[in-house]
Write a protein that holds these residues in place. Sequence first.
Motif, PDB file in Angstrom:
ATOM      1  N   ILE A  72       0.684  -1.150  -0.184  1.00  0.00           N
ATOM      2  CA  ILE A  72      -0.075   0.361  -0.180  1.00  0.00           C
ATOM      3  C   ILE A  72       0.879   1.309  -0.068  1.00  0.00           C
ATOM      4  CG2 ILE A  72      -1.588   1.659   1.130  1.00  0.00           C
ATOM      5  CD1 ILE A  72      -2.668  -1.555   2.763  1.00  0.00           C
ATOM      6  N   VAL A  73       1.296   1.490   0.871  1.00  0.00           N
ATOM      7  CA  VAL A  73       2.849   2.330   0.991  1.00  0.00           C
ATOM      8  C   VAL A  73       3.530   3.305   0.187  1.00  0.00           C
ATOM      9  CG1 VAL A  73       2.316   2.448   3.988  1.00  0.00           C
ATOM     10  CG2 VAL A  73       4.152   1.476   2.736  1.00  0.00           C
ATOM     11  N   THR A  74       4.063   1.788  -0.304  1.00  0.00           N
ATOM     12  CA  THR A  74       4.937   2.065  -1.800  1.00  0.00           C
ATOM     13  C   THR A  74       4.880   2.232  -3.116  1.00  0.00           C
ATOM     14  OG1 THR A  74       5.491  -0.722  -1.930  1.00  0.00           O
ATOM     15  CG2 THR A  74       6.922   0.911  -0.162  1.00  0.00           C
ATOM     16  N   GLY A  75       3.392   1.267  -2.857  1.00  0.00           N
ATOM     17  CA  GLY A  75       2.733   1.253  -4.775  1.00  0.00           C
ATOM     18  C   GLY A  75       2.814   0.089  -5.291  1.00  0.00           C
ATOM     19  N   ARG A  76       3.706  -0.930  -4.901  1.00  0.00           N
ATOM     20  CA  ARG A  76       4.505  -1.751  -5.318  1.00  0.00           C
ATOM     21  C   ARG A  76       4.506  -3.106  -5.125  1.00  0.00           C
ATOM     22  NH1 ARG A  76       5.793  -1.223  -9.994  1.00  0.00           N
ATOM     23  NH2 ARG A  76       7.283  -2.294 -10.470  1.00  0.00           N
ATOM     24  N   PRO A  77       4.620  -4.116  -5.505  1.00  0.00           N
ATOM     25  CA  PRO A  77       3.875  -5.112  -5.271  1.00  0.00           C
ATOM     26  C   PRO A  77       5.764  -6.138  -4.777  1.00  0.00           C
ATOM     27  CG  PRO A  77       5.068  -5.961  -7.064  1.00  0.00           C
ATOM     28  CD  PRO A  77       4.694  -4.279  -7.179  1.00  0.00           C
ATOM     29  N   ALA A  78       5.246  -7.515  -3.600  1.00  0.00           N
ATOM     30  CA  ALA A  78       6.632  -7.487  -2.404  1.00  0.00           C
ATOM     31  C   ALA A  78       7.704  -8.386  -3.731  1.00  0.00           C
ATOM     32  CB  ALA A  78       5.676  -9.146  -1.997  1.00  0.00           C
ATOM     33  N   SER A  79       7.697  -8.453  -4.629  1.00  0.00           N
ATOM     34  CA  SER A  79       8.314  -8.530  -5.300  1.00  0.00           C
ATOM     35  C   SER A  79       9.717  -7.574  -5.393  1.00  0.00           C
ATOM     36  CB  SER A  79       8.992  -8.912  -7.024  1.00  0.00           C
ATOM     37  OG  SER A  79       7.966  -8.142  -7.476  1.00  0.00           O
ATOM     38  N   VAL A  80       8.904  -5.727  -5.245  1.00  0.00           N
ATOM     39  CA  VAL A  80       9.855  -5.156  -5.496  1.00  0.00           C
ATOM     40  C   VAL A  80      10.309  -4.005  -4.090  1.00  0.00           C
ATOM     41  CG1 VAL A  80       9.867  -2.795  -6.033  1.00  0.00           C
ATOM     42  CG2 VAL A  80       8.612  -4.273  -7.385  1.00  0.00           C
ATOM     43  N   HIS A  81       8.883  -3.895  -3.019  1.00  0.00           N
ATOM     44  CA  HIS A  81       9.446  -3.698  -2.122  1.00  0.00           C
ATOM     45  C   HIS A  81      10.274  -4.661  -1.340  1.00  0.00           C
ATOM     46  CE1 HIS A  81       6.516  -5.524   0.137  1.00  0.00           C
ATOM     47  NE2 HIS A  81       5.266  -4.924  -0.831  1.00  0.00           N
ATOM     48  N   GLY A  82      10.495  -6.112  -1.076  1.00  0.00           N
ATOM     49  CA  GLY A  82      10.947  -7.300  -0.659  1.00  0.00           C
ATOM     50  C   GLY A  82       9.859  -8.067   0.321  1.00  0.00           C
ATOM     51  N   ILE A  83       9.359  -7.796   0.785  1.00  0.00           N
ATOM     52  CA  ILE A  83       8.553  -8.179   2.330  1.00  0.00           C
ATOM     53  C   ILE A  83       8.307  -8.971   2.197  1.00  0.00           C
ATOM     54  CG2 ILE A  83       7.845  -7.509   4.455  1.00  0.00           C
ATOM     55  CD1 ILE A  83      10.412  -6.584   3.774  1.00  0.00           C
ATOM     56  N   SER A  84       8.142 -10.232   2.653  1.00  0.00           N
ATOM     57  CA  SER A  84       6.666 -11.108   1.921  1.00  0.00           C
ATOM     58  C   SER A  84       6.290 -12.338   2.931  1.00  0.00           C
ATOM     59  CB  SER A  84       6.968 -12.386   0.991  1.00  0.00           C
ATOM     60  OG  SER A  84       8.088 -12.370   0.751  1.00  0.00           O
ATOM     61  N   GLY A  85       6.238 -11.577   3.777  1.00  0.00           N
ATOM     62  CA  GLY A  85       6.454 -12.413   5.454  1.00  0.00           C
ATOM     63  C   GLY A  85       6.634 -11.526   6.498  1.00  0.00           C
ATOM     64  N   ASN A  86       6.634 -12.514   7.232  1.00  0.00           N
ATOM     65  CA  ASN A  86       7.271 -12.377   8.948  1.00  0.00           C
ATOM     66  C   ASN A  86       8.598 -12.189   8.878  1.00  0.00           C
ATOM     67  OD1 ASN A  86       4.648 -10.481   9.591  1.00  0.00           O
ATOM     68  ND2 ASN A  86       4.275 -12.452  10.810  1.00  0.00           N
ATOM     69  N   PHE A  87       8.971 -13.215   8.428  1.00  0.00           N
ATOM     70  CA  PHE A  87      10.499 -13.947   8.862  1.00  0.00           C
ATOM     71  C   PHE A  87      10.183 -15.376   7.203  1.00  0.00           C
ATOM     72  CE2 PHE A  87       8.008 -17.262  10.537  1.00  0.00           C
ATOM     73  CZ  PHE A  87       9.531 -18.620  11.103  1.00  0.00           C
ATOM     74  N   TYR A  88      11.915 -15.147   6.955  1.00  0.00           N
ATOM     75  CA  TYR A  88      11.983 -16.523   5.739  1.00  0.00           C
ATOM     76  C   TYR A  88      13.125 -17.222   6.106  1.00  0.00           C
ATOM     77  CZ  TYR A  88      15.772 -13.490   4.210  1.00  0.00           C
ATOM     78  OH  TYR A  88      17.260 -13.350   4.115  1.00  0.00           O
ATOM     79  N   LEU A  89      13.453 -18.075   6.034  1.00  0.00           N
ATOM     80  CA  LEU A  89      15.120 -19.210   5.796  1.00  0.00           C
ATOM     81  C   LEU A  89      15.918 -18.630   5.020  1.00  0.00           C
ATOM     82  CD1 LEU A  89      15.357 -21.864   8.136  1.00  0.00           C
ATOM     83  CD2 LEU A  89      15.320 -23.323   6.013  1.00  0.00           C
TER      84      LEU A  89
END
Length: 350
Positions: A72-89
């Motif tokens: 919402i706040v960047t106007g871009r999908p997760a592939s661009v802003h990088g946040i795709s969850g609360n954590f990853y491995l």
Amino acid sequence: MTTDKLTVNGIEYRPPARPLVVVCIDGGDPAYIEHGLEAGYLPNIARYRREGFHTVAQGTMPSFTCPNNMSIVTGRPASVHGISGNFYLDRATGEPVVMTGPELLEVNSVMSEFSRKGVRVASITAKDKLRRQLQKGMDLSAGSVSFSSQHADRCTMEENGIEDALGFVGQPLPDMYSADLSLFVLDAGLKLLEERRPDMLYLSLTDYIQHAYAPGHPEADRFYAEMDRRFGRFEELGATVALTADHGMNDKADEDGEPCVVWLQDILDNEFGAGSNIVICPITDAFVGHHGSLGGFVRVYCREGLSVERAAEAVADAPGVERVLAREAAARELDLPYGREGDLAVLADI
């Protein structure tokens, strides 16, 4: 304030001609709105539907708070802003990496970029983890503020652009698991609009009520009526009001009220042996009172000796599983950052 258009993350924006208030109703499933409209206790939202614009949109997957707020706040999908969850491995270390801070956010928000051009921004969130992400790159030296209701008792000029937020709003610190945590955000926005007149306000709530109460429950009704009343007050103060949500809300229990849980790690371990893989549920965070760290999207990481194809076959027909996507397909179809994806993404059917 700048009057020039500003390009942020490849999209051109113009500064608002009058105060703009954007409210993200966390967990704001359309069913709550529809019930409230039918029951007649959302007069302001009813008017927005008649006189303004409304639609139901697809959100970012996985449908969590941080990925969707960042979209919402960047106007871009997760592939661009990088946040795709609360954590990853982390594949190199095998250790989980938290994604709820600002470190992995790869682009700044629209508010942050406008704040750097002299536009006065107010970013207020219910949860402090989200405040820290939203605030990345924000300039607080020219009157902008950024704080959370969770930590409203800890505000400093250096970190938040405001001191004694509780005294400013005139309310005590709200309980983490309450409707008041969200209503404090709206009341703080109203107080700022009354006294400091910021140009842009982003007010992000929490979904405690939606996790706890279905549409039509008296507690949910009261919460939505209280929000609607505040939306009208923002308009009275001369603001343009935009309402959105970060995700919906589905009932994940059976007819007897028992949680519908697929123990995916057990299925894979029984088939291939313990240690052959690891299942990550990326909704996991500290707020277990909301969702119990159970969600409808998980990532599977295959270890040496287990092929992605065999793992996918083992879970594809499990009751409760809707789709199984390999890493490349998940990144492509769901617009997710490839480097932070598992070998498989498994989606539940509710």
